[in-house]
Every structure is written in structure tokens, then in C-alpha cells.
Design a protein around this motif. Structure first.
Motif, PDB file in Angstrom:
ATOM      1  N   TRP A 210       6.118  10.539  -6.740  1.00 19.25           N
ATOM      2  CA  TRP A 210       5.845   9.577  -5.677  1.00 19.25           C
ATOM      3  C   TRP A 210       6.261   8.158  -6.085  1.00 19.25           C
ATOM      4  CZ3 TRP A 210       5.302   8.607  -0.832  1.00 19.25           C
ATOM      5  CH2 TRP A 210       4.833   7.347  -0.457  1.00 19.25           C
ATOM      6  N   THR A 211       5.887   7.748  -7.289  1.00 21.88           N
ATOM      7  CA  THR A 211       6.218   6.400  -7.741  1.00 21.88           C
ATOM      8  C   THR A 211       7.732   6.217  -7.852  1.00 21.88           C
ATOM      9  OG1 THR A 211       4.105   5.915  -8.769  1.00 21.88           O
ATOM     10  CG2 THR A 211       6.022   4.872  -9.768  1.00 21.88           C
ATOM     11  N   LEU A 212       8.439   7.243  -8.309  1.00 21.86           N
ATOM     12  CA  LEU A 212       9.901   7.137  -8.365  1.00 21.86           C
ATOM     13  C   LEU A 212      10.476   7.006  -6.960  1.00 21.86           C
ATOM     14  CD1 LEU A 212      10.867   9.660 -11.183  1.00 21.86           C
ATOM     15  CD2 LEU A 212      10.704   7.165 -11.298  1.00 21.86           C
TER      16      LEU A 212
ATOM     17  N   VAL B  73      17.303  -0.743  -6.550  1.00 21.20           N
ATOM     18  CA  VAL B  73      17.914   0.579  -6.661  1.00 21.20           C
ATOM     19  C   VAL B  73      18.858   0.778  -5.474  1.00 21.20           C
ATOM     20  CG1 VAL B  73      17.403   3.051  -6.822  1.00 21.20           C
ATOM     21  CG2 VAL B  73      15.838   1.405  -7.849  1.00 21.20           C
ATOM     22  N   ASN B  74      20.087   1.253  -5.767  1.00 16.98           N
ATOM     23  CA  ASN B  74      21.093   1.501  -4.729  1.00 16.98           C
ATOM     24  C   ASN B  74      20.624   2.520  -3.704  1.00 16.98           C
ATOM     25  OD1 ASN B  74      23.137  -0.181  -5.454  1.00 16.98           O
ATOM     26  ND2 ASN B  74      24.654   1.471  -5.687  1.00 16.98           N
ATOM     27  N   LYS B  75      21.278   2.503  -2.544  1.00 18.62           N
ATOM     28  CA  LYS B  75      20.929   3.397  -1.451  1.00 18.62           C
ATOM     29  C   LYS B  75      20.886   4.865  -1.899  1.00 18.62           C
ATOM     30  CE  LYS B  75      22.248   3.914   3.434  1.00 18.62           C
ATOM     31  NZ  LYS B  75      21.596   5.168   3.573  1.00 18.62           N
ATOM     32  N   PHE B  76      19.876   5.568  -1.430  1.00 17.45           N
ATOM     33  CA  PHE B  76      19.711   6.988  -1.774  1.00 17.45           C
ATOM     34  C   PHE B  76      20.615   7.857  -0.911  1.00 17.45           C
ATOM     35  CE2 PHE B  76      17.615  11.101  -1.096  1.00 17.45           C
ATOM     36  CZ  PHE B  76      17.460  11.516  -2.415  1.00 17.45           C
ATOM     37  N   GLU B  77      21.357   8.781  -1.552  1.00 17.35           N
ATOM     38  CA  GLU B  77      22.181   9.719  -0.785  1.00 17.35           C
ATOM     39  C   GLU B  77      21.758  11.136  -1.150  1.00 17.35           C
ATOM     40  OE1 GLU B  77      26.543   8.604  -0.946  1.00 17.35           O
ATOM     41  OE2 GLU B  77      25.635   6.942  -2.062  1.00 17.35           O
TER      42      GLU B  77
ATOM     43  N   PHE C 216      10.471   2.770 -26.051  1.00 20.50           N
ATOM     44  CA  PHE C 216      10.975   1.755 -25.126  1.00 20.50           C
ATOM     45  C   PHE C 216      12.057   2.396 -24.259  1.00 20.50           C
ATOM     46  CE2 PHE C 216      14.199  -1.332 -23.936  1.00 20.50           C
ATOM     47  CZ  PHE C 216      13.424  -2.170 -23.162  1.00 20.50           C
ATOM     48  N   SER C 217      11.755   2.472 -22.973  1.00 21.73           N
ATOM     49  CA  SER C 217      12.637   3.132 -22.010  1.00 21.73           C
ATOM     50  C   SER C 217      12.156   2.661 -20.640  1.00 21.73           C
ATOM     51  CB  SER C 217      12.490   4.647 -22.198  1.00 21.73           C
ATOM     52  OG  SER C 217      13.076   5.357 -21.167  1.00 21.73           O
ATOM     53  N   ASP C 218      12.514   3.333 -19.562  1.00 17.51           N
ATOM     54  CA  ASP C 218      11.931   2.960 -18.266  1.00 17.51           C
ATOM     55  C   ASP C 218      11.885   4.174 -17.351  1.00 17.51           C
ATOM     56  OD1 ASP C 218      11.178   0.185 -16.878  1.00 17.51           O
ATOM     57  OD2 ASP C 218      11.908   1.577 -15.371  1.00 17.51           O
ATOM     58  N   ILE C 219      10.893   4.183 -16.454  1.00 24.49           N
ATOM     59  CA  ILE C 219      10.781   5.308 -15.524  1.00 24.49           C
ATOM     60  C   ILE C 219      12.027   5.402 -14.619  1.00 24.49           C
ATOM     61  CG2 ILE C 219       8.244   5.280 -15.469  1.00 24.49           C
ATOM     62  CD1 ILE C 219       8.461   3.993 -12.652  1.00 24.49           C
ATOM     63  N   LEU C 220      12.726   4.270 -14.428  1.00 19.76           N
ATOM     64  CA  LEU C 220      13.860   4.261 -13.492  1.00 19.76           C
ATOM     65  C   LEU C 220      15.159   4.775 -14.108  1.00 19.76           C
ATOM     66  CD1 LEU C 220      13.032   0.975 -11.573  1.00 19.76           C
ATOM     67  CD2 LEU C 220      12.605   3.336 -10.893  1.00 19.76           C
ATOM     68  N   LEU C 221      15.128   5.155 -15.388  1.00 22.08           N
ATOM     69  CA  LEU C 221      16.318   5.788 -15.965  1.00 22.08           C
ATOM     70  C   LEU C 221      16.576   7.134 -15.289  1.00 22.08           C
ATOM     71  CD1 LEU C 221      16.241   5.161 -19.814  1.00 22.08           C
ATOM     72  CD2 LEU C 221      17.109   3.713 -17.989  1.00 22.08           C
ATOM     73  N   VAL C 222      15.513   7.781 -14.802  1.00 20.30           N
ATOM     74  CA  VAL C 222      15.701   9.087 -14.154  1.00 20.30           C
ATOM     75  C   VAL C 222      16.530   8.950 -12.864  1.00 20.30           C
ATOM     76  CG1 VAL C 222      14.499  11.019 -13.022  1.00 20.30           C
ATOM     77  CG2 VAL C 222      13.807  10.279 -15.301  1.00 20.30           C
ATOM     78  N   PRO C 223      16.124   8.095 -11.903  1.00 19.45           N
ATOM     79  CA  PRO C 223      17.012   7.931 -10.741  1.00 19.45           C
ATOM     80  C   PRO C 223      18.412   7.426 -11.121  1.00 19.45           C
ATOM     81  CG  PRO C 223      15.013   6.563 -10.515  1.00 19.45           C
ATOM     82  CD  PRO C 223      14.841   7.416 -11.722  1.00 19.45           C
ATOM     83  N   TYR C 224      18.498   6.614 -12.157  1.00 17.70           N
ATOM     84  CA  TYR C 224      19.814   6.107 -12.592  1.00 17.70           C
ATOM     85  C   TYR C 224      20.712   7.270 -13.021  1.00 17.70           C
ATOM     86  CZ  TYR C 224      23.358   3.651 -15.281  1.00 17.70           C
ATOM     87  OH  TYR C 224      24.561   3.197 -15.768  1.00 17.70           O
ATOM     88  N   VAL C 225      20.160   8.128 -13.886  1.00 16.84           N
ATOM     89  CA  VAL C 225      20.946   9.259 -14.388  1.00 16.84           C
ATOM     90  C   VAL C 225      21.256  10.244 -13.249  1.00 16.84           C
ATOM     91  CG1 VAL C 225      20.663  11.339 -15.818  1.00 16.84           C
ATOM     92  CG2 VAL C 225      20.339   9.090 -16.827  1.00 16.84           C
ATOM     93  N   LEU C 226      20.389  10.271 -12.240  1.00 17.93           N
ATOM     94  CA  LEU C 226      20.635  11.159 -11.094  1.00 17.93           C
ATOM     95  C   LEU C 226      21.569  10.520 -10.053  1.00 17.93           C
ATOM     96  CD1 LEU C 226      17.061  12.725 -10.676  1.00 17.93           C
ATOM     97  CD2 LEU C 226      19.096  13.777 -11.691  1.00 17.93           C
ATOM     98  N   GLY C 227      22.199   9.411 -10.410  1.00 21.08           N
ATOM     99  CA  GLY C 227      23.292   8.894  -9.590  1.00 21.08           C
ATOM    100  C   GLY C 227      23.028   7.649  -8.770  1.00 21.08           C
ATOM    101  N   GLN C 228      21.831   7.048  -8.904  1.00 23.29           N
ATOM    102  CA  GLN C 228      21.571   5.819  -8.153  1.00 23.29           C
ATOM    103  C   GLN C 228      21.659   4.627  -9.096  1.00 23.29           C
ATOM    104  OE1 GLN C 228      17.814   7.132  -6.149  1.00 23.29           O
ATOM    105  NE2 GLN C 228      18.445   5.604  -4.639  1.00 23.29           N
ATOM    106  N   ASP C 229      22.495   3.666  -8.750  1.00 24.85           N
ATOM    107  CA  ASP C 229      22.592   2.509  -9.633  1.00 24.85           C
ATOM    108  C   ASP C 229      21.289   1.699  -9.578  1.00 24.85           C
ATOM    109  OD1 ASP C 229      23.875   1.030 -11.541  1.00 24.85           O
ATOM    110  OD2 ASP C 229      24.750  -0.359 -10.080  1.00 24.85           O
ATOM    111  N   VAL C 230      20.839   1.208 -10.735  1.00 23.62           N
ATOM    112  CA  VAL C 230      19.602   0.425 -10.811  1.00 23.62           C
ATOM    113  C   VAL C 230      19.925  -0.903 -11.491  1.00 23.62           C
ATOM    114  CG1 VAL C 230      17.230   0.353 -11.682  1.00 23.62           C
ATOM    115  CG2 VAL C 230      18.253   2.556 -11.100  1.00 23.62           C
ATOM    116  N   LYS C 231      19.500  -1.993 -10.869  1.00 21.21           N
ATOM    117  CA  LYS C 231      19.673  -3.307 -11.497  1.00 21.21           C
ATOM    118  C   LYS C 231      18.321  -3.985 -11.623  1.00 21.21           C
ATOM    119  CE  LYS C 231      24.415  -4.544 -10.564  1.00 21.21           C
ATOM    120  NZ  LYS C 231      24.830  -3.392  -9.718  1.00 21.21           N
TER     121      LYS C 231
END
Ligand code: 1CP
Length: 332
Positions: free
Chosen positions: A142-144, A94-98, A70-85
Motif C-alpha cells: 500500500w505504501t509503495l 515517481v514517474n507515471k505508472f504504466e 542504507f537503501s530506500d523503499i522506492l528502489l523497488v518501483p525504480y527497479v520495476l521500471g518507474q523513474d524516481v527522483k
């Protein structure tokens, strides 16, 4: 060896293996109970004890051959600095990409922040019977991107396809972290990986090679080099499953519910097939569920096949019906 690995690695046809995408999730009352006490979904995913408990919920209830963490594919962008709600009835935001911020990440920091996921895998593996696999997963680049760049529709995606150089720069970096994430999950006790390219179907035919096949190939190549069995799920690409299979050559392909299973049986060669049945069938009568399951079991009866669905279980699924479907598949 687990039945899943017997099919994936030894291409066995005389054993059955059953698991379901989203088997750990909202259709289970025991999941909803934990979820109602944990409003922050990301925090829940990073709670190793609860994550492990949720992964085992379907195993405790049903006769399944594999657990999926139990996890989610969006933990990767989260850990890479984008807030995910995760907003109820809306989905993930997902917060704005920088770009600069994204490129300033490093692999040690990534592994450190992801550590609770790896601890959850360790805990789950200890409690799981040896004959069962523990599946870990990632979202394909691509999906991320469709979440990270916030353009999850046919028109929106054209914006970030305008600057292909930039898109490819992001994909290249993402692949580095995704391979690391796979390696870390395997080192923690998972033994099979599934790559979800859930939004591959948004790509035009001309862009499929560059943004779907190629990144999936890079990750599959990494898995093969490290002897990690890998299942791909390029959802929604229709007859392009054929080219996907030729170019990417994963151990297994999960077909989606739009793919005609007879077509798949005839055309997708040198690959194990998984899934296909429409998850909405589980909302119908028992008769209809069994007839549809039988269709897949008959078509794939003399090739290695893993029973699963053409996308994840929907939250409205009645767990009792799922139990009956599993019994039906076992006995058939
Ligand atoms: O609100 C809630 O209670 C959360 C619902 C939920 C759950 C149970 C989400 C939010 N993610 C998950 C867990 C999850 N996500 C798993 C767990 C293991 C299992 O399968 O049992 C897995 C494999 C995923 C993978 C995932 N997350 C995918 C790929 C698979 C797919 O369904 O196509 C995708 C696209 C996501 C993003 C995501 N996570 C959650 C939602 C609501 C979404 C968005 C889906 C969408 O945009 O339609």
C-alpha cells in the motif's frame, strides 16, 4: 545471537536492544558530507561501498544493537521500471505508472538490478560485530502504491481505490517482488526484516483489511515460512493496531507516536513491541527527553520491548542528544 533476536525470538525481557529508524541519515554530518558529493540519491543507494559506509556510520558513533542497511523503499518501483527522483525540500517524485510495463518485469532481472543492495549488505555484515543484527527492509504494497500511483493524500487515493481489481492485481505482483527482495537480502547477510507501511493511516477503516492487513499478512507468512524475524510498522492506524496484530501476527510491532503506550501494553498481546517515542522529543531539553524515554521503559519493563521511536529521526536531531538518550536507556 544479537540482543534484537533474543527479544524477537526468545522473548527475553532482561536484555536491552536499541536502534532507531532513520539512524543512517541526514542528522549525521558524516552522512551529509557524502550526500553533498552524491547529488543523485538513487545512484548513492546503488553504490555498495558508500551504502555500506553510511549503514555503519551510526554504529561507529553510538552504542546501538543493530545496523539498518542504507537503501530506500522506492528502489523497488525504480527497479520495476518507474523513474524516481528525490527533489530537495519536495521529496520523492515517481514517474507515471504504466501497467503493461509493470507486468512485463521478471524476477531474474529484478534480482540482477538490485544486486548492488545485496553487495552492500554483504560488505556491511563482514564489518559488523557478530552480536549485532543487520536489519533490511521493504515498503508494504500500500505504501509503495501511494508513491507509484502518485496520490499521497486522503482524496487522491480514492482514484486508485475506484478500480480495486486493478489495484489488487498490482499488489499481488508487488508481493512477489517484495518477498524475493526479502529473501535476497537475508541470503546476503541481513537477519531481521522490517516492513514499513508508513501510509497505512491514509486508508479508511473499510479498506484497511484489503490493502493493509492482507498484503502485510502475505509477506509475514512468507517470512515465517522462511524463519525470518519480521517487524511490522503500520503507521497511523490508531486502535486498528489491535486488528492488525490479530490478522497479521508479526514477531514484532513498531507502535507510532500517536499510540498510547499504556493502551499498547494492555491490548497488543502475543507480539513484541518496539518504539513509540515521538522523534520530536529529541529536539527538546535533556530533561524532557529522559522523562519521555523513562515513560516507555517503565510501561514496557516486564514485557519484551525494543527501544526505538514512533517514526524516523528528523534531520534536525542533534547527534549528541541522541548519544545521551542511548546512554540513559542503557543505564536505566
Ligand atoms: O535527501 C536525502 O538526503 C535523502 C533522505 C533519505 C534517506 C536518508 C531518504 C529519502 N531515504 C533515506 C534512507 C531510508 N529510507 C532508510 C535508511 C535506513 C535508516 O532508516 O537509517 C529507510 C529505512 C527508508 C525508508 C523509507 N523511505 C520510508 C519508510 C519509513 C518512513 O520514514 O516512513 C519511506 C516512506 C521512504 C520514502 C522516502 N525516502 C526519502 C524521502 C524524503 C522519502 C519520503 C518520505 C515522505 O514522503 O514523507
Amino acid at each position: 545471537m544479537s540482543t534484537l533476536k533474543k527479544i524477537l525470538l526468545e522473548k527475553q525481557i532482561d536484555c536491552k536492544s536499541i536502534w532507531f529508524m532513520r539512524q543512517a541519515g541526514r542528522y549525521l554530518p558524516e552522512f551529509r558530507k557524502i550526500r553533498s558529493q552524491n547529488k543523485n540519491f538513487i545512484k548513492l543507494c546503488f553504490d555498495s561501498n558508500l551504502s555500506s559506509e553510511i549503514s555503519l556510520q551510526p554504529i561507529n558513533r553510538f552504542d546501538l544493537d543493530s545496523a539498518i542497511i542504507f537503501s530506500d523503499i522506492l528502489l523497488v518501483p525504480y527497479v520495476l521500471g518507474q523513474d524516481v527522483k528525490f527533489v530537495k525540500d519536495v521529496g520523492p517524485i515517481v514517474n507515471k505508472f504504466e501497467l503493461d510495463k509493470f507486468l512485463s518485469n521478471d524476477i531474474e532481472e529484478f534480482s540482477r538490478k538490485m544486486d548492488p543492495v545485496y553487495r552492500a549488505i554483504e560488505k556491511t555484515r563482514k564489518k559488523l560485530n557478530k552480536n549485532k543484527s543487520l536489519i533490511s527492509f521493504i515498503g508494504a504494497p500500500w505504501t509503495l502504491l501511494t508513491y507509484m500511483l502518485g496520490k499521497k493524500n486522503k482524496d487522491g487515493k480514492k482514484d486508485f481505490l475506484k478500480d480495486k481489481k486493478k489495484t489488487n492485481l498490482i499488489i499481488k505482483d508487488l508481493i512477489k517482488y517484495l518477498c524475493l527482495h526479502i529473501k535476497n537480502q537475508i541470503n546476503s547477510g541481513s537477519d531481521v526484516v522490517q516492513i514499513f507501511d508508513s501510509w497505512a493511516g491514509l486508508l479508511d477503516k473499510n479498506d484497511l483489511h484489503e490493502f493493509c492487513f492482507k498484503p502485510n499478512y502475505e509477506i509475514v507468512k512468507f517470512c515465517k515460512k522462511n524463519k525470518i524475524p519480521v517487524i511490522c510498522f503500520p503507521r497511523g492506524i490508531g486502535s486498528e493496531y489491535l486488528n492488525f496484530n490479530k490478522e497479521v501476527q508479526p514477531d514484532a510491532l513498531n507502535i507510532d507516536y500517536e499510540i498510547d503506550p499504556k493502551w499498547a501494553r494492555e491490548n497488543l498481546k502475543n507480539v513484541v513491541l518496539q518504539g513509540g517515542m515521538h522523534p520530536q522529543f529529541l529536539l527538546k531539553s535533556e530533561e524532557k527527553i529522559y522523562t519521555e524515554a523513562k515513560k516507555y521503559l517503565d510501561i514496557f519493563k516486564d514485557v519484551p520491548y525494543i527501544f526505538n521511536l514512533g517514526h524516523g529521526l528528523v534531520p534536525e536531531t542533534n547527534p549528541e542528544k541522541l548519544k545521551k538518550l542511548i546512554e540513559f536507556v542503557r543505564q536505566y
